[in-house]
Every structure is written in structure tokens, then in C-alpha cells.
Design an enzyme around this catalytic site. Structure first.
Site, PDB file in Angstrom:
ATOM      1  N   ARG A  55       7.206 -37.134 -42.069  1.00  0.00           N
ATOM      2  CA  ARG A  55       6.481 -36.187 -41.222  1.00  0.00           C
ATOM      3  C   ARG A  55       6.630 -36.531 -39.737  1.00  0.00           C
ATOM      4  O   ARG A  55       6.756 -35.661 -38.898  1.00  0.00           O
ATOM      5  CB  ARG A  55       5.013 -36.135 -41.627  1.00  0.00           C
ATOM      6  CG  ARG A  55       4.801 -35.376 -42.930  1.00  0.00           C
ATOM      7  CD  ARG A  55       3.362 -35.445 -43.371  1.00  0.00           C
ATOM      8  NE  ARG A  55       3.087 -36.655 -44.132  1.00  0.00           N
ATOM      9  CZ  ARG A  55       1.879 -37.121 -44.389  1.00  0.00           C
ATOM     10  NH1 ARG A  55       0.826 -36.490 -43.931  1.00  0.00           N
ATOM     11  NH2 ARG A  55       1.712 -38.210 -45.112  1.00  0.00           N
ATOM     12  N   GLU A  58      -2.425 -19.160 -45.697  1.00  0.00           N
ATOM     13  CA  GLU A  58      -0.989 -19.384 -45.866  1.00  0.00           C
ATOM     14  C   GLU A  58      -0.200 -18.090 -45.946  1.00  0.00           C
ATOM     15  O   GLU A  58       0.943 -18.006 -45.483  1.00  0.00           O
ATOM     16  CB  GLU A  58      -0.724 -20.239 -47.116  1.00  0.00           C
ATOM     17  CG  GLU A  58      -1.228 -21.669 -47.000  1.00  0.00           C
ATOM     18  CD  GLU A  58      -2.720 -21.819 -47.200  1.00  0.00           C
ATOM     19  OE1 GLU A  58      -3.357 -20.852 -47.684  1.00  0.00           O
ATOM     20  OE2 GLU A  58      -3.280 -22.888 -46.876  1.00  0.00           O
TER      21      GLU A  58
END
Lengths: 555, 324
Positions: free
Chosen positions: B10, B58
Site C-alpha cells: 500500500r 462503493e
């Protein structure tokens, strides 16, 4: 830029006919939802949307996102009318190899969004609007969402996001037609209040039951609520929305599914069904026979015309007829452009200005500036040259062009060349300048003569009947070909203007139903008459039409 | 093998995004209330006007990315794997993959997720996405990557920024061992031979690449020469490298943190069965969900599904006996 209301309506009619042609040829599709948003799209395409059919990817174009993608025939029809592709191509809708897919698709240049899966168009539009902001572009995003698709949670995710990011370059329309696939929206998933009976007019009558606007307001949106079939209201709302900064705007448009065709209106069955070929000619006649009621306010209190305008507003008139008389062309004097200017802020209902004055060419600009939506001048005081000037000035200012003839005037030869671009012809059925006169019966035969000349010269405007029109004769005046009706004493002279207008409408409707039955009988005899009647399943229509058919001897 | 150098995908993704953000002002980044976790918030600090946090929404994340992309932006939308393919597949299909501007296939959106597979650990089965590869590779126009380490993450992020079209890239939650060198090239549809061998092949992706290398070492001690492929490009899959492995080594073990149905192993089987059929054994989640496991227990969770170096070596040995 843009067209006047008459031209916009003409294009809306063209688009509606193409929807019928397209869905009929395809054998499936969604006419109901295409018709409920017809005026919204018509107003956008013909007045507000910046686009270039020759260059569909033009960077600075406005974006139109049809979130309720099943209404694709409505979008494609407007695109055809706007010149993106030939109108004949509409017959390829839903066919193999066509760019006109069952739902809007980027395969068709000019389409901005692949619709079909509901509830996503607003999120997509927010993305487009944010991209425009990043790039400091000033194009606008218009998004049409359906009330059925508002069941989708994503609509509200997008609503919050649009509010958070202050996308004031986005204007949404809610096509609030109260019907989704299974049934009435208020039965499936109420946006306003739960509907108890089967009568959705119940929802229209009582504004206290409307909650949809509150929902959007609470999400931080600027909310405008309008009648989504009134071009002037849509036009005004878009202008207002574009001027609103810092928040997105939603224009909640109360509409009627299947609007313009009695058998489709408010009928959930027409959500996704195509009309049969044998009824298409009758449908087209019905579409051609839309009509307007125009109360003339001089029949009221001349000392308080403001109040008369307000009565027209509560009466829901289609036009407000303004008789300007100068005391010279006609013996009476009424008011001039200054009065019209004063009245203009009271309503957005189109002002149907009828100039009964000498030398109209000298004054026409004043009446444009005063806010007229159409200006009609008389044959008796114009000639080819002065009318030509008036015609061009009005067109340049997006104001409708009208031409009037007195009872003893025939259409002058010189006017024929203007007929194809005229928006309106007023046929006076009384001598102007005096009140309380009776309809001159000779007008009926004059209308027949007139119609043949108008047909020859491709007149596609509206014939307005002015003088002595009342509840008893309006049906026959409609049958003669008039599509706008000035009501003086018969409307404004009544205590209840709204009821009087409604009575006018019902009387015209009756005459129209008869005309359509005649057409059905002529095309297909009693079988088609019965089929046509059978299509009218909502409310009391069927019984009423049956009665007319019996009177006509068809049953 | 030496102890691996462990790095964080990440963080690398965040660094790469900022880099591509500097190189190309059309890059925009979207997140859904996981931007600190995904570390995309770093991009937001550098480029506040090109960064959008849409909250826990989302579907909206995906469709907004499409709207930005159709307007010329290069959208990177990120959250946990379980919430993208697992939740917003309709939007992914209909708003990103399907809409195709003239001459193009799909819209220019890169869905980059973290927390893929079983190694998510403590959050449990509800958060362990073992279906995303199956979901994503069946959608036309999408290309699907699973990077094995941070070098891959960096190179693939750059590649996606410069290559038009929809991509899906799934990263792992935990730190991953470095398996590639900085000079390694990454090409769409090209697998990487990370270790050559002639007796059998292990095709791996993501965190299982390092495990496969360890399995190959074990096999070497038994005198078996095992080839290891990093099949980071699951779609398009590298048919050429697979056919070569089939011809030259005669059997292939696949291994991934994904259901054995529809994942990388399935993609390999589909390809090889059409080019040069050889025995194949798929290691992965055996059509059952994951469960919670503290970080130190993740190897136990993986072991439950057979995702260990030992099992890879064992399966490779067994498979050799089935060679045609």
C-alpha cells in the site's frame, strides 16, 4: 440561441412520432417513459443544450446523461430531430447491427452514457461535472433520473456526493411520472406518501403529500418543482438552475407516463410495450391534435389585469391571450406593451399577444421586449414587406410569429410564402373590438377553405380560434382544425376559471375522441374501433369513448 | 533461501500514485473511507483537487470514476477487494467495462484493491475476498493483475497509468517479500519465469510466488528441477509461457489465494488444455470461505487451504507421476 416555444413544441411532436415509429418497428421498447420526459428533452435539445451534431465529441458541449436508460427511444428521437442522424434511422432501433441499441450506448455518437442498469447515471454525472471543474470548463451536465430508479440507494449516494463537492454545473431532472414497471411508484416504494387507492390523480391533488422535494432538500440540493409538460416552466427552471451557484439543482418534474396519448397516460402497461401497427395512424392523429386553451384577460376586470393573470395561473391555462387594441384599427382601446411588461413577472405562462393595432411593424419590437412569447399581427394592416420585417424580427428574437385574419378577410396571396414558417394563424370568428359577440357561423366553411390553402403551403403551426368560442361550439371549432382556443367571457367571465378551462378541455377532448373513432372506423371498421376503445383502460375513459362510439353508430 | 525483505504494497502504491500524479495531471484518485488504510490519502494531500473521498459508497465510487474517465481523466479507484468486485460488480461491468467510446474498449478506470485473499487475517471470512479474480476476469475489456511484491506494484501502477483501459489490480494486506529485482520488466499478458526448471512447473501469483520459490528449493533437494512462474497478469494470461512450461516440464501446479474455481489456476488450466494439455493441480481456497486468524496465525489459515510451500512441493511430486 434556441427556438421559440412553438418551434420547440413542434420538435417535441416530431420526436414523439419518432418514438412511436421506432418502438412499433422494433416491436418492443419503452414509449411511456419516453413520453413523460418528452418536454424536458425537447426543451433541453431545442433551447439549452450546447452541442454540435457534426462534432459529437466537441469538448465544450453540454453533457446529457439519460440515467433512466430504458427511455432510449425518447433520447434517440430527439437526437434524430437535432440532426445527429437521419430520422429514417430511427427504424433500426433495437435491431442487430444498429447503433440505436435497446438502451443508450456510446456506440451512438452523441450519447454520453450507457444506460440500462438503473440508479447509476447521477454518480456518472457527478464524475463528469467534477472533471469539468478540474479542467475549469464551463459546460453543464444535465441528468434525467426516473422516479422508479430512485429506489436505488446509489442515487442517494450520488446526491450526497454532489452536495459535498458543490457541483453546481450539474442539473438533474426527476421525471416524476409515478409509475414503475410493476405498478404505481407509491405502491411499490413510496417517494411521497403511500397511495391507498388506484387513482394516482389523488397524489396530484394534494401537495401536502409530496415528500420527494423534501428528500432532495435535506440532501443539500436546490430543489425546483414544476409541471414537467409545460415547456415554459421547464425553460424557466433550467435558467434558474444554471444561475444557482454553490449547490446542485434538481428539477422535480411532475409528469404523466405516456403523456399525449389518452390510452397510454398513467397506464403502467405502457412502461415497456410497443404500439401495434394498426393503431399507429390513429396515434399519430392524436399526437397531431394536441390543443391549447388561451383565456383572454380583457374579458375580465380591466382595472385589475394583474388579478386576471393570476386567475389564469390558478386556472392552469396554456396561454394567456393579450388583446392589444389601439382605438384605431379597432374602435376600442385596451392596453399596450407597458402593461404587458408589468404583467410579465407574474407568470411564466406564455403570453399570446394579439396586436389589433395600426402599423404593427412600428411597434413589434416593443412587444418583444415586453416579454411576449408570440406576437400576432393582422393581415388588414400589413403587406408583404412589413410582415416580412415583422416575421424576421420575431424569429430573430425567438418569439413566435402569428398572423390574424378578420371574419371578412381571406388569407392574402402574398402571405402564402410565409405560411410554412408561421407559428400561428388566428381566425377571428367575431368582429374584433366589441365584446359579447356571437360566433359567426360562416367561420366553419371558411376554416375548410383555409385548411386546404394551409395544407398546400405546408403550414405546420397552430390555428387559433378567437371570438365567441364557448363550451357548446368548441367541439365543432376543434373539428374544423383549430388547436388553440381563445376564451373570453366563456372563461374569464366565469367565477371559477379553473373549472371553465377544464370544461373547455373536456369538450375538445370529446370532439377529439370522436375524430379518432372516425379514423379507426375508416381504417379498420368496427374491429379497429373496438380495439381502440379497448386500449383505454385507465379511469372512466373507456366508458366515455364507448358512449361516443355508440352515438356515432359504430357500436 | 535467505530471509526475505518485507515491504508494504500500500505504501508503494501510494508513492507510485503520487509519481504518476506528477507526471500526468489527468490522474485522479478516488477512495471510499479507506483512504488512510490504502494510503491513497497521500495523493490527496499532494493533489487535493484531484482526490475524492466518496464515503462508504462503493457503487458510487465506481460509477463516479467512470464519469471522470469518460471526460478524459485517468481514474484510480481504491478500497478493499471485498468491497469492489465483491460489492459493485454491476457498476464495474455496466459503467466501466461496457461503455466503449469510439475506437476504445471500456473506460479508463483502474480499480486497485488491497486486502485480497485469505491473508487479510484477523478481519475474518467476511473480509477475505477469494472470488475477485473469477468475477473480474469474466468481464470483457478488463485486464487483471495480482502483483507479487512492491516492485511489481510500482511498475504495474505506472503501466496502468500509461495504458488506456480498465484494469483490476489486487494487493495483499500484509507486508510481502520482495521476489523481483528493480530491473524486472512487467508487460501486459507476459508471465515471468522467476526460476527455471525442467521437471515440473509451479505457476503462482501474489504472495504465493515466494512460497513457490521455497517449494522449488525443497524439490531441488530431492533432485527435482522445478520451474516457477509469476503469473501476475491473469488476464490476459500468458499462453506462450504456459505452453512452453507444459511442453518442457510436463505438469503444472497452480497456487493462489483465491477459490480454485475461476481463479488464476482455472485460467492456466483453460489455456493449457487448449494449447498442450498436461496434468494440472490447483492449490487455493478449496471452495470454502476463510476465517479470522491473527497475523502470526495467517500461515495456519493458509495451511488449512493447502497454501504452503510444503504442499506445493508435495503436489508437484505427485503430479509428476501423472505425466502423460
Amino acid at each position: 440561441m434556441g427556438l421559440n416555444y412553438y418551434q420547440i413544441k413542434k420538435n417535441i411532436l416530431r420526436a414523439r412520432k419518432l418514438v412511436i415509429k421506432a418502438t412499433n418497428t422494433a416491436g418492443s421498447g419503452h414509449p411511456g417513459g419516453s413520453f413523460s420526459m418528452a418536454e424536458i428533452l425537447g426543451c433541453l435539445f431545442n433551447k439549452h443544450l450546447k452541442f454540435d451534431p457534426q462534432n459529437p465529441q466537441w469538448e465544450d458541449r453540454d453533457r446529457l446523461v439519460l440515467s433512466k436508460g430504458h427511455a432510449a427511444p425518447g433520447l434517440f428521437s430527439n437526437m434524430a430531430v437535432a440532426g445527429y442522424f437521419p430520422e429514417s434511422e430511427i427504424e433500426t432501433l433495437r435491431k442487430f447491427g444498429s447503433k440505436l441499441q435497446g438502451h443508450p450506448d456510446l456506440k451512438c455518437p452523441g450519447v454520453e452514457f450507457c444506460g440500462g442498469s438503473l440508479g447509476t447515471g447521477l454518480s456518472y454525472s457527478v464524475g463528469i461535472a467534477l472533471a469539468a471543474k478540474i479542467d475549469s470548463k464551463d459546460h453543464h451536465v444535465y441528468t434525467i433520473i426516473g422516479d422508479g430508479e430512485s429506489d436505488e440507494g446509489q442515487v442517494w449516494e450520488a446526491a450526497m456526493t454532489a452536495s459535498k463537492y458543490k457541483v453546481d454545473n450539474l442539473t438533474a431532472f426527476l421525471d416524476r411520472n409515478f409509475i414503475q414497471q410493476d405498478s404505481y411508484t407509491e405502491k411499490i416504494m413510496p417517494l411521497d406518501e403511500k397511495l391507498e387507492s388506484d387513482d394516482i390523480t389523488e397524489m396530484w391533488k394534494d401537495a401536502s403529500r409530496w415528500k420527494t422535494g423534501d428528500k432532495w432538500r435535506s440532501f443539500g440540493w436546490n430543489v425546483l418543482e414544476i409541471d414537467g409538460h409545460r415547456v415554459e416552466q421547464i425553460d424557466a427552471a433550467i435558467t434558474k438552475a444554471n444561475a444557482t451557484k454553490g449547490v446542485p439543482t434538481i428539477i422535480i418534474s411532475r409528469t404523466i407516463k405516456g403523456k399525449s396519448l389518452e390510452h397510454m397516460e398513467d397506464n403502467p402497461q405502457w412502461h415497456g410495450k410497443a404500439p401495434d401497427s394498426d393503431v399507429v395512424p390513429i396515434i399519430n392523429s392524436e399526437l397531431d391534435s394536441q390543443f391549447l386553451i388561451a383565456p383572454s384577460i380583457i374579458a375580465g376586470d380591466m382595472s385589475n389585469l394583474e388579478s386576471e393573470v393570476k386567475r389564469c395561473v390558478t386556472g392552469r391555462s396554456d396561454l394567456i391571450h393579450l388583446d392589444v387594441m389601439d382605438g384605431q384599427f379597432v374602435p376600442t382601446k385596451t392596453f399596450d406593451h407597458n402593461k404587458i411588461k408589468e404583467l410579465r413577472p407574474l407568470t411564466v405562462i406564455p403570453f399570446d399577444t394579439h396586436l389589433m393595432i395600426n402599423d404593427p411593424v412600428k411597434h413589434v419590437k416593443d412587444y418583444i421586449d415586453a416579454g411576449s412569447d408570440i406576437v400576432t399581427v393582422h393581415a388588414e394592416v400589413t403587406d408583404e414587406s412589413s410582415f416580412g420585417e415583422i416575421h424576421d424580427t420575431l424569429k430573430q428574437n425567438q418569439v413566435g410569429v402569428g398572423f390574424a385574419i378578420n371574419p371578412d378577410t381571406e388569407l392574402p396571396e402574398w402571405s402564402h410564402k410565409f405560411l410554412s414558417t408561421l407559428d400561428q394563424i388566428i381566425v377571428m370568428s367575431v368582429v374584433p373590438g366589441k365584446s359579447g359577440q356571437k360566433y359567426i357561423e360562416e367561420t366553419h366553411s371558411k376554416m375548410a377553405r383555409l385548411n386546404s390553402i394551409l395544407n398546400q403551403h405546408n403550414f405546420s403551426g397552430c390555428i387559433e380560434a378567437d371570438g365567441g368560442v364557448n363550451i357548446d361550439n368548441i367541439g365543432s371549432v376543434f373539428a374544423d382544425g383549430a388547436r388553440a382556443f381563445v376564451g373570453g367571457g366563456a372563461i374569464i367571465g366565469q367565477q371559477d376559471v379553473r373549472a371553465a378551462i377544464k370544461d373547455f378541455r373536456n369538450a375538445v377532448l370529446k370532439s377529439r375522441r370522436r375524430m379518432l373513432l372516425d379514423k379507426a372506423n375508416q381504417l379498420g371498421g368496427s374491429d379497429l374501433v373496438n380495439k381502440w376503445i379497448g386500449l383505454h383502460v385507465i379511469g372512466a375513459k373507456q366508458e366515455e369513448i364507448k358512449k361516443i362510439a355508440k352515438e356515432a353508430g359504430y357500436l | 533461501m535467505n530471509d526475505p525483505i518485507m515491504t508494504d504494497m500500500r505504501s508503494e502504491y501510494s508513492k507510485s500514485l503520487i509519481q504518476v500524479g506528477h507526471e500526468n495531471s489527468n490522474v485522479v484518485v478516488l477512495g471510499a473511507d479507506t483512504t488512510d488504510s490504502l494510503k491513497t490519502s497521500g495523493f490527496g494531500k499532494q493533489f487535493p483537487d484531484r482526490f475524492f473521498n466518496v464515503g462508504i459508497a462503493e457503487a458510487n465510487l465506481v460509477t463516479m470514476s467512470a464519469g471522470l474517465a469518460v471526460s478524459g481523466k485517468i481514474s484510480f479507484a481504491s478500497t478493499y477487494a471485498i468491497f469492489l468486485p465483491g460489492r459493485a460488480v454491476d457498476q464495474i461491468r455496466n459503467n466501466i467495462a461496457y461503455p466503449s467510446p469510439p475506437g476504445k474498449k471500456g473506460l479508463n478506470v483502474k480499480l486497485v484493491t488491497s486486502h485480497g485473499g485469505l491473508s487479510v487475517g484477523p478481519d475474518g471470512g467476511s473480509h477475505q475476498q477469494i472470488e475477485d479474480i473469477a468475477i473480474m476476469r469474466v468481464i470483457p475489456n478488463f485486464r487483471v493483475f495480482i502483483p507479487a511484491d512492491t516492485i511489481a506494484v510500482s511498475k504495474l501502477t505506472n503501466l496502468m497509468a500509461s495504458e488506456y483501459g480498465p484494469f483490476y489490480m489486487r494487493m495483499a494486506r500484509s507486508k510481502t517479500p520482495l521476489v523481483h529485482s528493480e530491473s524486472q520488466e512487467f508487460k501486459i499478458g507476459k508471465g515471468i519465469t522467476v526460476r527455471d526448471g525442467s521437471d515440473c512447473t509451479i505457476a503462482a501469483c501474489g504472495i504465493t510466488v515466494r512460497m513457490a520459490l521455497e517449494a522449488a528449493e525443497m524439490l531441488e533437494q530431492d533432485g527435482i528441477s522445478c520451474r516457477v512462474l509469476d503469473m501476475f497478469s491473469i488476464k490476459p494470461i500468458d499462453g506462450e509461457i504456459l505452453e512452453k512450461a507444459a511442453r518442457e516440464t510436463g505438469c503444472i501446479v497452480t497456487t493462489e489465494e483465491h477459490n480454485i474455481f475461476g481463479g488464476m489456476g482455472s485460467a492456466v488450466a483453460e489455456s493449457v488444455s487448449e494449447s498442450y494439455p498436461v496434468p494440472i493441480k490447483r492449490i487455493g481456497a478449496q471452495d470454502m470461505f476463510g476465517e479470522s486468524a491473527r497475523d502470526a496465525e495467517i500461515p495456519l489459515l493458509l495451511e488449512k487451504h493447502g497454501i504452503t510451500s510444503f504442499n506445493m512441493a508435495k503436489q508437484a511430486k505427485e503430479l509428476r507421476s501423472k505425466k502423460i
